[in-house]
Scaffold this motif. Sequence first.
Motif, PDB file in Angstrom:
ATOM      1  N   UNK A   6     -12.673 -25.676  40.514  1.00  0.00           N
ATOM      2  CA  UNK A   6     -11.213 -25.345  40.788  1.00  0.00           C
ATOM      3  C   UNK A   6     -10.450 -26.843  41.196  1.00  0.00           C
ATOM      4  N   UNK A   7     -11.326 -27.585  41.994  1.00  0.00           N
ATOM      5  CA  UNK A   7     -10.929 -28.989  42.369  1.00  0.00           C
ATOM      6  C   UNK A   7     -10.709 -29.894  41.188  1.00  0.00           C
ATOM      7  N   UNK A   8     -11.369 -29.603  40.116  1.00  0.00           N
ATOM      8  CA  UNK A   8     -11.081 -30.543  38.866  1.00  0.00           C
ATOM      9  C   UNK A   8      -9.692 -30.122  38.428  1.00  0.00           C
ATOM     10  N   UNK A   9      -9.327 -29.226  38.024  1.00  0.00           N
ATOM     11  CA  UNK A   9      -7.990 -28.991  37.641  1.00  0.00           C
ATOM     12  C   UNK A   9      -7.001 -29.357  38.529  1.00  0.00           C
ATOM     13  N   UNK A  10      -7.145 -29.017  39.831  1.00  0.00           N
ATOM     14  CA  UNK A  10      -6.338 -29.261  40.953  1.00  0.00           C
ATOM     15  C   UNK A  10      -5.951 -30.691  40.952  1.00  0.00           C
ATOM     16  N   UNK A  11      -7.163 -31.506  41.137  1.00  0.00           N
ATOM     17  CA  UNK A  11      -7.206 -33.041  41.283  1.00  0.00           C
ATOM     18  C   UNK A  11      -6.627 -33.661  40.293  1.00  0.00           C
ATOM     19  N   UNK A  12      -7.097 -33.270  38.898  1.00  0.00           N
ATOM     20  CA  UNK A  12      -6.767 -34.022  37.639  1.00  0.00           C
ATOM     21  C   UNK A  12      -5.362 -33.632  37.138  1.00  0.00           C
ATOM     22  N   UNK A  13      -4.979 -32.452  37.240  1.00  0.00           N
ATOM     23  CA  UNK A  13      -3.557 -32.041  36.795  1.00  0.00           C
ATOM     24  C   UNK A  13      -2.478 -31.675  37.641  1.00  0.00           C
ATOM     25  N   UNK A  14      -3.171 -31.782  38.966  1.00  0.00           N
ATOM     26  CA  UNK A  14      -2.382 -31.151  40.421  1.00  0.00           C
ATOM     27  C   UNK A  14      -1.592 -29.875  39.948  1.00  0.00           C
ATOM     28  N   UNK A  15      -2.616 -28.828  39.520  1.00  0.00           N
ATOM     29  CA  UNK A  15      -2.278 -27.504  39.249  1.00  0.00           C
ATOM     30  C   UNK A  15      -3.159 -26.479  39.896  1.00  0.00           C
ATOM     31  N   UNK A  16      -2.498 -25.524  40.432  1.00  0.00           N
ATOM     32  CA  UNK A  16      -3.341 -24.545  41.112  1.00  0.00           C
ATOM     33  C   UNK A  16      -3.384 -23.628  39.963  1.00  0.00           C
ATOM     34  N   UNK A  17      -4.602 -23.468  39.319  1.00  0.00           N
ATOM     35  CA  UNK A  17      -4.833 -22.484  38.266  1.00  0.00           C
ATOM     36  C   UNK A  17      -5.221 -21.253  38.811  1.00  0.00           C
ATOM     37  N   UNK A  18      -4.133 -20.157  39.171  1.00  0.00           N
ATOM     38  CA  UNK A  18      -4.915 -18.928  39.734  1.00  0.00           C
ATOM     39  C   UNK A  18      -5.520 -18.054  38.701  1.00  0.00           C
ATOM     40  N   UNK A  19      -5.502 -18.592  37.386  1.00  0.00           N
ATOM     41  CA  UNK A  19      -6.306 -17.724  36.432  1.00  0.00           C
ATOM     42  C   UNK A  19      -7.822 -17.871  36.520  1.00  0.00           C
ATOM     43  N   UNK A  20      -7.991 -18.891  37.495  1.00  0.00           N
ATOM     44  CA  UNK A  20      -9.611 -19.117  37.950  1.00  0.00           C
ATOM     45  C   UNK A  20     -10.184 -17.706  38.297  1.00  0.00           C
ATOM     46  N   UNK A  21      -9.474 -17.005  39.028  1.00  0.00           N
ATOM     47  CA  UNK A  21      -9.930 -15.775  39.637  1.00  0.00           C
ATOM     48  C   UNK A  21     -10.436 -14.855  38.487  1.00  0.00           C
ATOM     49  N   UNK A  22      -9.554 -14.866  37.342  1.00  0.00           N
ATOM     50  CA  UNK A  22      -9.948 -14.007  35.995  1.00  0.00           C
ATOM     51  C   UNK A  22     -11.269 -14.861  35.361  1.00  0.00           C
ATOM     52  N   UNK A  23     -11.389 -15.982  35.380  1.00  0.00           N
ATOM     53  CA  UNK A  23     -12.459 -16.546  34.852  1.00  0.00           C
ATOM     54  C   UNK A  23     -13.631 -16.191  35.525  1.00  0.00           C
ATOM     55  N   UNK A  24     -13.786 -16.325  36.830  1.00  0.00           N
ATOM     56  CA  UNK A  24     -14.846 -15.528  37.544  1.00  0.00           C
ATOM     57  C   UNK A  24     -15.367 -14.442  37.239  1.00  0.00           C
ATOM     58  N   UNK A  25     -14.123 -13.320  36.841  1.00  0.00           N
ATOM     59  CA  UNK A  25     -14.757 -12.090  36.550  1.00  0.00           C
ATOM     60  C   UNK A  25     -15.035 -12.052  35.143  1.00  0.00           C
ATOM     61  N   UNK A  26     -14.345 -12.749  34.248  1.00  0.00           N
ATOM     62  CA  UNK A  26     -14.946 -12.815  32.937  1.00  0.00           C
ATOM     63  C   UNK A  26     -16.250 -13.362  32.743  1.00  0.00           C
ATOM     64  N   UNK A  27     -16.913 -14.246  33.719  1.00  0.00           N
ATOM     65  CA  UNK A  27     -18.175 -14.680  33.621  1.00  0.00           C
ATOM     66  C   UNK A  27     -18.987 -13.650  34.126  1.00  0.00           C
ATOM     67  N   UNK A  28     -18.749 -13.082  34.824  1.00  0.00           N
ATOM     68  CA  UNK A  28     -19.576 -11.966  35.336  1.00  0.00           C
ATOM     69  C   UNK A  28     -19.707 -10.849  34.393  1.00  0.00           C
ATOM     70  N   UNK A  29     -18.686 -10.289  33.805  1.00  0.00           N
ATOM     71  CA  UNK A  29     -18.620  -9.108  32.717  1.00  0.00           C
ATOM     72  C   UNK A  29     -19.358  -9.900  31.556  1.00  0.00           C
ATOM     73  N   UNK A  30     -19.266 -10.918  31.126  1.00  0.00           N
ATOM     74  CA  UNK A  30     -19.816 -11.471  30.024  1.00  0.00           C
ATOM     75  C   UNK A  30     -21.395 -11.341  30.373  1.00  0.00           C
ATOM     76  N   UNK A  31     -21.640 -11.845  31.534  1.00  0.00           N
ATOM     77  CA  UNK A  31     -23.311 -11.780  31.687  1.00  0.00           C
ATOM     78  C   UNK A  31     -23.640 -10.227  31.640  1.00  0.00           C
ATOM     79  N   UNK A  32     -22.963  -9.212  32.379  1.00  0.00           N
ATOM     80  CA  UNK A  32     -23.263  -8.088  32.227  1.00  0.00           C
ATOM     81  C   UNK A  32     -23.365  -7.487  30.921  1.00  0.00           C
ATOM     82  N   UNK A  33     -22.473  -7.657  29.922  1.00  0.00           N
ATOM     83  CA  UNK A  33     -22.667  -7.405  28.683  1.00  0.00           C
ATOM     84  C   UNK A  33     -23.711  -8.008  27.845  1.00  0.00           C
ATOM     85  N   UNK A  34     -23.927  -9.214  27.983  1.00  0.00           N
ATOM     86  CA  UNK A  34     -24.912  -9.794  27.252  1.00  0.00           C
ATOM     87  C   UNK A  34     -26.375  -9.195  27.824  1.00  0.00           C
TER      88      UNK A  34
END
Length: 290
Positions: A25-53
């Motif tokens: 999260x800090x990478x995007x915030x620090x480099x682009x100065x953007x609060x990327x709130x889609x990060x929450x969905x990325x965490x969820x997608x990673x969990x579901x990808x693991x589950x389905x794999x």
Amino acid sequence: MSLALQIIFDALLLGGLYAIGALGFALVWGVLNVLNLTYAAFIMMGAYATYWLWRIGFDPVAAIPVVMLLMFGVGWLMQRGLLNYVARGPGSLPIALTYGVNLVIVGAALYYFTAEYRSIALPDYLRGSLEIGGAQLTNARVVTMVIALTLTAAVWWFMDRTETGIAIRATRMDMESAQLVGIRPRFIFNITGGISAALAGAMGALMAVIYSVSPQMGDHHLLQVLIVCVLGGLGSMLGPLVGALTLGLVSSIVANLWGATYAMLAGTVMVLLVLAVRPAGLLGRQFYES
């Protein structure tokens, strides 16, 4: 003694998980100065990808590199096709955009997967527990803690020792000077977005091993990641790690002594106290206060 060890082990587990998420999260915030709130969905997608794999036969631990690669592609595409066009606009624009994208992704997950909690049936080597000095540790938590800390160290090495990592840091510090030495900001932005999503996916994958998976799980964990980033401060690779370990330690102490209900409250109070004394965070640079 056993309680102290239990607190330390729990703090290392939470700190490792928070550190991975906070670094991404800090990478995007620090480099682009953007609060990327889609990060929450990325965490969820990673969990579901693991589950389905896991459902199609993957070992949940062996699935983590695959999940990170998939999420890197998702982050790269989102950065290149969407965020690059709004990153330099008004500060509220990327926040509103990423929040909307997050709502769409979570809504789609609720539609297709429902709100039902899903869990991974752990393989034999992740079952059971061991006792160290009176502290009880499940095998799954030990493996998760080791992977989390290893990934954190790997990100640290990448940012400090590789040409791409140094280019990302240079772009974060001074974009115009970075361009003068041949660094292409758009390419760095895309790489940063991909790495950020990959780390979010890794956090979600590790969460899926020890917790249940649900479409709205990312929102809670994003709040923890935000607390860690604000607590540690931006402008330093060490900041998110220190913030993660500090929050993990405080949460572990409160949870073991008074229950998990008060752990979030304790973390919030701690952040407010730190910011009252040092607005840039524990290790943040003054540039990032504004």
